[in-house]
Design an enzyme around this catalytic site. Structure first.
Site, PDB file in Angstrom:
ATOM      1  N   ARG A 181     -54.104  39.312 -59.521  1.00  0.00           N
ATOM      2  CA  ARG A 181     -55.308  39.518 -58.710  1.00  0.00           C
ATOM      3  C   ARG A 181     -56.404  40.195 -59.526  1.00  0.00           C
ATOM      4  NH1 ARG A 181     -54.761  42.634 -53.067  1.00  0.00           N
ATOM      5  NH2 ARG A 181     -54.485  44.442 -54.438  1.00  0.00           N
ATOM      6  N   ARG A 219     -81.160  49.027 -67.097  1.00  0.00           N
ATOM      7  CA  ARG A 219     -81.058  48.368 -65.799  1.00  0.00           C
ATOM      8  C   ARG A 219     -81.811  47.041 -65.784  1.00  0.00           C
ATOM      9  NH1 ARG A 219     -83.196  48.148 -60.542  1.00  0.00           N
ATOM     10  NH2 ARG A 219     -81.626  48.449 -58.914  1.00  0.00           N
ATOM     11  N   HIS A 258     -81.305  42.883 -63.813  1.00  0.00           N
ATOM     12  CA  HIS A 258     -80.633  42.253 -62.686  1.00  0.00           C
ATOM     13  C   HIS A 258     -79.739  41.078 -63.068  1.00  0.00           C
ATOM     14  CE1 HIS A 258     -83.316  44.709 -60.231  1.00  0.00           C
ATOM     15  NE2 HIS A 258     -82.547  44.402 -59.195  1.00  0.00           N
ATOM     16  N   LYS A 287     -61.945  41.854 -55.475  1.00  0.00           N
ATOM     17  CA  LYS A 287     -61.688  43.274 -55.194  1.00  0.00           C
ATOM     18  C   LYS A 287     -62.783  44.111 -55.866  1.00  0.00           C
ATOM     19  CE  LYS A 287     -57.700  46.324 -54.505  1.00  0.00           C
ATOM     20  NZ  LYS A 287     -57.796  46.321 -53.029  1.00  0.00           N
ATOM     21  N   GLU A 307     -60.041  40.781 -41.477  1.00  0.00           N
ATOM     22  CA  GLU A 307     -59.073  41.770 -41.967  1.00  0.00           C
ATOM     23  C   GLU A 307     -59.554  43.134 -41.509  1.00  0.00           C
ATOM     24  OE1 GLU A 307     -58.973  41.473 -46.245  1.00  0.00           O
ATOM     25  OE2 GLU A 307     -61.153  41.388 -46.418  1.00  0.00           O
TER      26      GLU A 307
END
Length: 278
Positions: free
Chosen positions: A52, A101, A103, A147, A179
């Site tokens: 996973r 920073r 995008h 995840k 879920e």
């Protein structure tokens, strides 16, 4: 006890661990994580967790040199924290790394890899007596199969559960149960175990997978299908399942009783078989 953590190839005291303020995990939640439980020092379903983890990394295009080396990293981390013979957890987080920073995904970054070990006992009272849950609209993004560390919607909804005195929040998208904020949801009706099919809308839960395997091995019928919030209230048994939740019975939903407000027969069988495995 001084806690040791793992950061970018080094084991060091937690208070000396630091990351750049330009880390994209901090700026964009641009990263993924995994949690693995060790029972008496032995990892449960380690290959499933690594698979996973690998899939999540691939889906967000983070390259960290593979995942096989984490087995030794985690073993040493447990030993450093004197948790190698107990019920413990490993939290691993991998972000894209530090960069000014922007995008888009900057190329050729060194990922930030962080892991920590912690005591992870079972929530015995919840397992034995069950919990109450609430339901809320599923306000998360559309790639819940990854995840991701971008868990603000989950934490907002779980905080509502805590404020209501509940143990979890079951999520409803377009009228259908998906879920919970950090758990899979399974239900039992007339002896059949029902759970939402794998899709972009739910995380492929390891404990969910184990439950379906237990059912297959013991001739317990299953259905992987979406079911509505209205059906949820009519279920004979409802289960919250996850690495931390293990197999937790739900006895009330929004103060509405589930069955006789006691863990059901199928839930008890699944619990017994699960703990024999671990």
């Amino acid at each position: 006890m001084n806690e040791t953590v793992y950061l970018n190839g080094q084991f060091l005291p937690r208070e000396k661990a630091s990351v750049s303020p330009d880390d994209r995990g901090f700026l964009f939640a641009d990263g993924i994580y995994e949690v693995i439980k060790y029972y008496n020092g032995k990892p449960f379903r380690f290959p499933d967790h690594l698979a996973r983890l690998k899939r999540s990394l691939e889906e967000v295009q983070i390259e960290c040199g593979g995942v096989a080396h984490f087995e030794q990293v985690f073993a040493q981390l447990l030993a450093e924290n004197k948790l190698e013979k107990s019920h413990a957890g490993i939290y691993l987080q991998v972000t894209r790394g530090a960069h000014q920073r922007v995008h888009h995904f900057p190329p050729n970054l060194s990922p930030t890899v962080y892991a920590t070990a912690f005591a992870f006992p079972s929530f015995t009272e919840n397992l034995e007596n069950g919990i109450e849950v609430i339901t809320r609209e599923d306000i998360r993004w559309l790639r819940c199969d990854i995840k991701s560390v971008a868990l603000l919607p989950n934490t907002m909804l779980y905080n509502q559960a805590r404020e209501a005195g509940a143990g979890e929040c079951i999520l409803i998208r377009d009228g259908m149960v998906t879920e919970a904020t950090h758990s899979s949801v399974l239900a039992v009706k007339n002896g059949v175990v029902i759970t939402h099919p794998l899709s972009h809308l739910i995380l492929p839960g390891i404990t969910r997978k184990v439950i379906l395997e237990i059912c297959a091995d013991n001739n317990i019928p299953t259905e992987e299908r979406a079911f509505s919030e209205e059906e949820l209230y009519e279920m004979d048994e409802v289960i919250i399942a996850g690495t931390g939740s293990e197999i937790t019975p739900v006895i009330r939903i929004n103060e509405t009783p589930v069955g006789n407000q006691k863990p059901g027969e199928v839930t008890r069988f699944l619990q017994r078989t699960f703990f024999e495995m671990v």
